[in-house]
Design an enzyme around this catalytic site. Structure first.
Site, short mmCIF file in Angstrom:
data_model
loop_
_atom_site.label_atom_id
_atom_site.label_comp_id
_atom_site.label_asym_id
_atom_site.label_seq_id
_atom_site.Cartn_x
_atom_site.Cartn_y
_atom_site.Cartn_z
N ARG A 123 -27.42 56.56 19.07
CA ARG A 123 -27.42 57.49 20.21
C ARG A 123 -28.80 58.10 20.46
NH1 ARG A 123 -23.40 61.26 16.79
NH2 ARG A 123 -22.44 59.22 16.70
N ARG B 245 -18.34 53.64 8.64
CA ARG B 245 -19.18 54.83 8.46
C ARG B 245 -18.30 55.98 8.01
NH1 ARG B 245 -23.07 55.05 13.34
NH2 ARG B 245 -24.16 53.43 12.17
N ASP C 49 -15.03 52.31 25.70
CA ASP C 49 -14.30 52.34 24.43
C ASP C 49 -14.44 53.66 23.67
OD1 ASP C 49 -16.94 52.20 23.61
OD2 ASP C 49 -16.74 50.34 22.47
N HIS C 50 -15.43 54.49 24.01
CA HIS C 50 -15.75 55.67 23.19
C HIS C 50 -15.04 56.95 23.62
CE1 HIS C 50 -18.75 53.55 20.92
NE2 HIS C 50 -19.26 54.65 20.42
N ASP D 230 -25.53 50.49 20.85
CA ASP D 230 -24.63 50.95 19.80
C ASP D 230 -25.14 50.36 18.49
OD1 ASP D 230 -21.59 52.16 19.48
OD2 ASP D 230 -22.09 50.67 17.95
N SER E 131 -25.83 56.26 13.94
CA SER E 131 -25.64 55.80 15.32
C SER E 131 -26.95 55.60 16.05
CB SER E 131 -24.79 56.83 16.07
OG SER E 131 -24.84 56.62 17.46
#
Length: 750
Positions: A638, A441, A94-95, A159, A636
């Site tokens: 990440r 965000r 999806d990213h 995520d 995030s």
């Protein structure tokens, strides 16, 4: 557990058994959060339990990964040497789909550009037993809600908005890839025992007020760090006025207040959603165990916030931070006073936060009224369906047609502009402008890499109304629009079905089942690839104190994971650690000169980009540290924001405070996240100083470390630094990383 996994079952009996063991030990009523968290303890009989203090060893039910973080997670899992994942796991593409000209074209382009990465994830999934959702299937959190979340589940996802699943009564927590690897490897997962903040909802939602306004209000109360270390648990009579997908919206954006996760108690709205998404059997089972899926009467919360939904007004938050809350009725005047642009350039609805059938229906209800009076959007307007199922269903039921007719462009079923995947053409970089979104965000440069874009987050129906009016000064509750016939009219509050009257249209089949035996599957990573790179183990601790470290950067103010490891165009390097390390801290503001991506090289005295300076220090064999402010690493999940400094030679990050996920990610990669015992000591360290961390030979839980600051004039001073390491996390540091430690334990056991 899911119709995609016919051999994986929900084990409410084990949950019940563990809850009863813990309840007997604690001898008090339990919150819902406690029931589900403690119900997943590895050893409920012996686990030490104290909110906010002890570390829990947990056994989550499943793992979910989006494609940008799955690359590094799967590369780490490959390094573990294990043949197959130990729990049900999925990958969601999806990213990596950039919004440019519309859904079909953008999807085709993404498949071409990202073919190497998609092939890697597909084959790695097949080899190691991981389900693979192809590009175009939708956003991870919508897919999880539709197919995998259920009342009482404990799910971890790579995520930060994984808490979306709390809308179905699950404890769903965002983590870094290394945490996901632990769970996929069958190792107990560690989490500091969360505190529980109760949000009591009374009254009833009505009119223009939506579920999004609940979390916008809560964000304004708690701020971006007020939920750190806590689960937000919604309860009270007002809960039943919120749809299941509305509850998911609230839980999703709870990530913006630093919460571990958010959750709602099991109720009829969830049962209705489970039935409509083909899971009536799960709802029936949840009914049998309902006493474990709601809080005990008389349970105690660490903090309680009360919100009367009947009095709650529509909100809009921003710009530049998701906790700057304003009633929609005030935002026009506030914007004019602050000098924010009031003309809206683009309105964007959808994203993982607000792309449900109900969201699209309420937005279409607003658009339909405008069309009836001959109006279209004055602002550019985009729509992001949350999943292929949502896209197909809103196409069938006419919502997509209405939204196109009012001027909207339907984008691919993907994250798109919400994460910076937006090839924006209507402005130049540096041009001051305003956008309104239904996203979660809105950090500086988050959506379009333009630091002058003032992004505001609100509900999809408010975005639609403001896009029609074209200005922040429009309040749909009180203000009038002028139709094509010159007559004034007022928009009525939108009303729409929470679920389709017919069954959902699943759309195209986008799921790849893992084979029963994937051992013969090849997973190729070319040594010359610019997108993927096999990982090399980080070096072990040498047993010595960290002496005379240089300071790479002393960060001024907010430093999110977007500042530390930018997304947008950098997403293509998420599987290649060395390449993506070229974005290390390029968005952070250097306190020495007030600039981004400009730091002094202490060895040459020249100013240059942060990554180049870090590489120079690494080449010269010099260790370095970063000094940060409050809530360092918010945003995030990440883990690249932890992998990159470790890869380029960093050893210590010292801040006033950390965001939960980032602090854990740093520990996992063998770095030392430390906090000032006295926050005022932040002012004692200067970018030209050298630092030594003393006492590492006696490194122990709860024992502060000394930091000796050496100033250029030869003077020294000592400050104390705190940490939150437990014994196993200290072993990660000593081994060089959590993955190194896992391999050590595997070798010992074999």
């Amino acid at each position: 557990m899911s119709h995609f996994e016919p051999n994986e079952y929900i084990n409410y009996e084990k949950l019940e058994k563990n809850i009863n063991i813990v309840r007997k030990r604690l001898d008090r009523p339990l919150t819902l959060s406690e029931k589900i968290v403690y119900g997943h303890l590895d050893d409920p009989a012996k686990q030490e339990i104290e909110r906010g203090k002890t570390y829990l060893r947990l056994r989550p039910d499943r793992v979910a990964m989006q494609d940008a973080t799955a690359q590094m997670a799967m590369l780490q899992f490959i390094s573990s040497g294990l043949p197959k994942v130990a729990v049900p796991s999925t990958i969601h593409c999806d990213h990596l789909i950039e919004a440019q000209s519309g859904g079909e074209k953008d999807l085709k382009r993404a498949k071409d550009i990202n073919q190497e990465v998609y092939n890697f994830l597909s084959t790695a999934g097949a080899k190691y037993g991981v389900g693979f959702w192809k590009p175009g299937s939708g956003i991870i959190h919508q897919i999880i809600l539709e197919n995998y979340s259920y009342p009482g589940v404990m799910l971890i996802g790579t995520d930060s908005h994984t808490p979306n699943g709390g809308g179905l009564g699950g404890v769903c927590i965002g983590v870094g890839g290394a945490d996901a690897v632990d769970v996929m490897a069958g190792i107990p997962w560690e989490l500091k025992c969360p505190k529980v903040i109760g949000v009591k909802l009374t009254g009833k939602l009505s009119g223009w007020t939506s579920p999004k306004d609940v979390i916008l209000k809560v964000a304004g109360i708690l701020t971006v760090k007020g939920g750190t270390g806590a689960i937000i648990e919604y309860h009270g009579p007002g809960v039943d006025s919120i749809s299941c997908t509305g509850m998911a919206t609230i839980c999703n954006m709870g990530a913006e207040i630093g919460a571990t996760t958010s959750i709602f108690p099991y109720n009829e709205r969830m049962k209705k959603y489970l039935g409509k998404t083909g899971r009536a059997d799960i709802a029936a089972l949840a009914d049998e165990f309902k006493q474990h899926l709601v809080p005990d009467s008389g349970c105690q919360y660490d903090q309680v916030i009360e919100i009367n939904l009947s009095e709650l007004k529509p909100h809009i938050n921003g710009p530049f931070t998701p906790d700057l809350a304003h009633p929609v009725s005030d935002i026009g005047a506030v914007a004019e006073k602050e000098g924010w642009p009031v003309d809206i350039r683009v309105g964007l609805i959808g994203s993982c936060t607000n792309s449900s059938y109900e969201d699209m229906g309420r937005s279409a209800a607003v658009a339909k009224q405008a069309l009836a009076h001959g109006l279209k959007c004055k602002s550019m307007f985009t729509i992001t369906p949350g999943s292929e199922q949502i896209r197909a269903t809103i196409e069938r039921d006419g919502y997509a047609k209405i939204l196109r007719e009012v001027g909207g462009l339907v984008l691919a079923n993907a994250c798109g502009p919400c994460i910076g995947q937006w090839d924006r053409k209507d402005i130049k970089k540096g041009e001051k402008n305003t956008i309104v979104t239904s996203y979660n965000r809105n950090f500086t440069g988050r959506n379009d890499a333009n630091p002058e874009t003032h992004a505001f987050v609100t509900s999809p129906e408010i975005v639609t109304a403001l896009s029609i009016a074209g200005t922040l000064k429009f309040n749909p509750e009180t203000d009038y629009l002028t139709g094509a016939d010159g007559k004034k009219f007022k928009l009525e509050a939108p009303d729409a079905d929470e679920l389709p009257k017919l069954e959902f249209d699943p759309g195209q089949d986008t799921y790849q089942y893992p084979p029963k035996d994937g051992s013969g599957q090849r997973v190729d990573v070319s040594p010359t690839s610019q997108r993927l790179q096999l990982l090399e183990p980080f070096d072990k601790w040498d047993g010595k104190d960290l002496e005379d470290m240089l300071i790479l950067i002393k960060v001024k103010g907010k430093c999110t994971t977007d500042h530390i490891s930018a997304a947008g165009p950098w997403l293509k390097f998420r599987g290649h650690l060395d390449n993506i390390s070229n974005n290390l801290l390029i968005g952070a503001i250097n306190i020495e000169n007030g600039k981004a991506n400009s730091v002094r090289n202490a060895l040459t005295q020249e100013f240059g980009p942060v990554p180049d300076t870090a590489r120079y220090y690494k080449k010269m064999g010099v260790k370095w540290a970063v000094i940060g402010d409050e809530n360092y690493g918010e945003g995030s999940s990440r883990e690249h924001a932890a992998l990159e400094p470790r890869h380029l030679g960093g050893r210590v990050i010292i801040t006033k405070s950390f965001a939960r996920i980032h602090e854990t990610n740093l520990k996992k990669q063998g770095l030392l996240p430390l906090t000032f015992a006295d926050p005022a000591d932040y002012n004692k360290i200067h970018p030209v100083d050298k630092l030594s961390i003393v006492g590492l030979k006696d490194f122990a839980p709860g024992k502060p470390l000394k930091c000796i600051i050496k100033h250029p004039n030869g003077s020294q001073e000592t400050i104390m630094l705190n940490h939150t390491f437990n014994e196993s996390q200290i072993e990660w540091f000593q081994a060089g990383s959590a993955l190194n430690r896992m391999k050590e334990l595997q070798q010992k056991s074999s």
